[in-house]
Design an enzyme around this catalytic site. Structure first.
Site, short mmCIF file in Angstrom:
data_model
loop_
_atom_site.label_atom_id
_atom_site.label_comp_id
_atom_site.label_asym_id
_atom_site.label_seq_id
_atom_site.Cartn_x
_atom_site.Cartn_y
_atom_site.Cartn_z
N HIS A 29 0.82 -1.22 0.00
CA HIS A 29 0.00 0.00 0.00
C HIS A 29 0.85 1.27 0.00
CE1 HIS A 29 0.34 -0.02 4.54
NE2 HIS A 29 0.29 1.30 4.35
N ASP A 71 -0.01 -7.56 1.75
CA ASP A 71 0.53 -6.19 1.81
C ASP A 71 2.06 -6.22 1.83
OD1 ASP A 71 0.52 -3.46 1.89
OD2 ASP A 71 0.03 -3.32 4.03
N SER A 131 4.37 2.90 7.88
CA SER A 131 4.01 1.81 6.98
C SER A 131 5.21 1.36 6.17
CB SER A 131 2.91 2.26 6.01
OG SER A 131 1.65 2.13 6.58
#
Length: 257
Positions: free
Chosen positions: A64, A109, A203
């Site tokens: 992502h 992910d 992230s």
């Protein structure tokens, strides 16, 4: 490079509030400048993520975090002042699981990026090995990144912050999140009493358990560092065959279901 950094930092401050609260290090302290030679910084028009260097030519991050234009800083500590051995690279190739459900950013992910030029080992640049075994529940894990260090209002540090959290049973995360995927190759980690967590800006960064690279910061609660709301990390061990196949040249390799 100084001018680029000044502009980049201003853009980060302008848009960082728009990022989701599923990516920050809260409750930590500044990382030692020598403890994260494998940690890299991804920047794209104000958006940023962490990455992990796994050899001189490849880095891992979250799927992502993918953006059309990406600048990757390696050997970085302070965003405002460059280390002598700091370098910038760009993606030469990007690989996301071909069997990923693209409508669900939580699914598979993980993204593997080949750098446009290899890097050389130096004081602040060195890869970390991929895991040979999965981590055990109860493991002490280290998270790190340039994400927000305060909640609920975001404050983004100039230097990466680190915190120790614990690997907990998947059932804790399944109970905490109603939309937890039925099949999830993730690790559940945090501090059950709250106060320490990963969230906005971290992230794609690494989860290091007992000194081994085991996870990639993926997602968590809308508000970070809440009691009994651990975060989810992509389980690197489960993707080893895919990672190794891609690096070996099999660009059509698929990820486990």
């Amino acid at each position: 490079m100084v001018l680029i950094r000044v502009i980049a930092n201003l853009l980060i401050l302008q848009v960082s509030y728009a990022q989701k609260s599923s990516e920050l290090v809260v409750g930590g302290d500044e990382c030692d400048i020598n403890e994260h030679p494998f940690l890299a910084f991804l920047y794209s028009h104000g958006y940023f993520c962490g990455l992990t260097l796994i050899n001189q030519e490849w880095v891992l991050t979250a799927a992502h975090c993918d953006r059309r234009f990406m600048r990757i800083y390696l050997g970085i500590h302070a965003r405002s002042v460059a280390n002598d051995d700091e370098v910038i690279r760009y993606p030469k190739e990007k690989f996301i699981c071909p069997n990923k459900n693209m409508s669900d950013e939580k699914d598979k992910d993980i993204m593997l990026i080949r750098l446009n030029r290899p890097v050389k080992n130096s004081t602040h640049i060195a890869p970390i090995s991929l895991p040979s075994n999965p981590p055990s529940v109860g493991s002490v894990c280290r998270v790190m990144g340039w994400g927000s260090i305060t909640i609920p209002n975001d404050t983004y540090p100039d230097v990466p912050h680190c915190a120790n959290i614990n690997l907990v049973n998947d059932t804790v995360c399944r109970g905490a999140y109603k939309r937890f995927p039925a099949k999830s190759r993730t690790l559940c980690a945090g501090v059950l009493q709250g106060g320490k967590d990963t969230c906005v800006g971290d992230s794609g960064g690494p989860l290091i358990c007992n000194g081994t690279f085991q996870g990639i910061v993926s997602w968590g609660g809308k508000v970070c560092a809440r009691p009994r709301k651990p975060a989810l990390y992509t389980k690197v061990f489960d993707y080893l065959p895919w990672i190794q196949s891609i690096i070996a040249g099999n660009k059509t390799a698929t990820c486990p279901p």
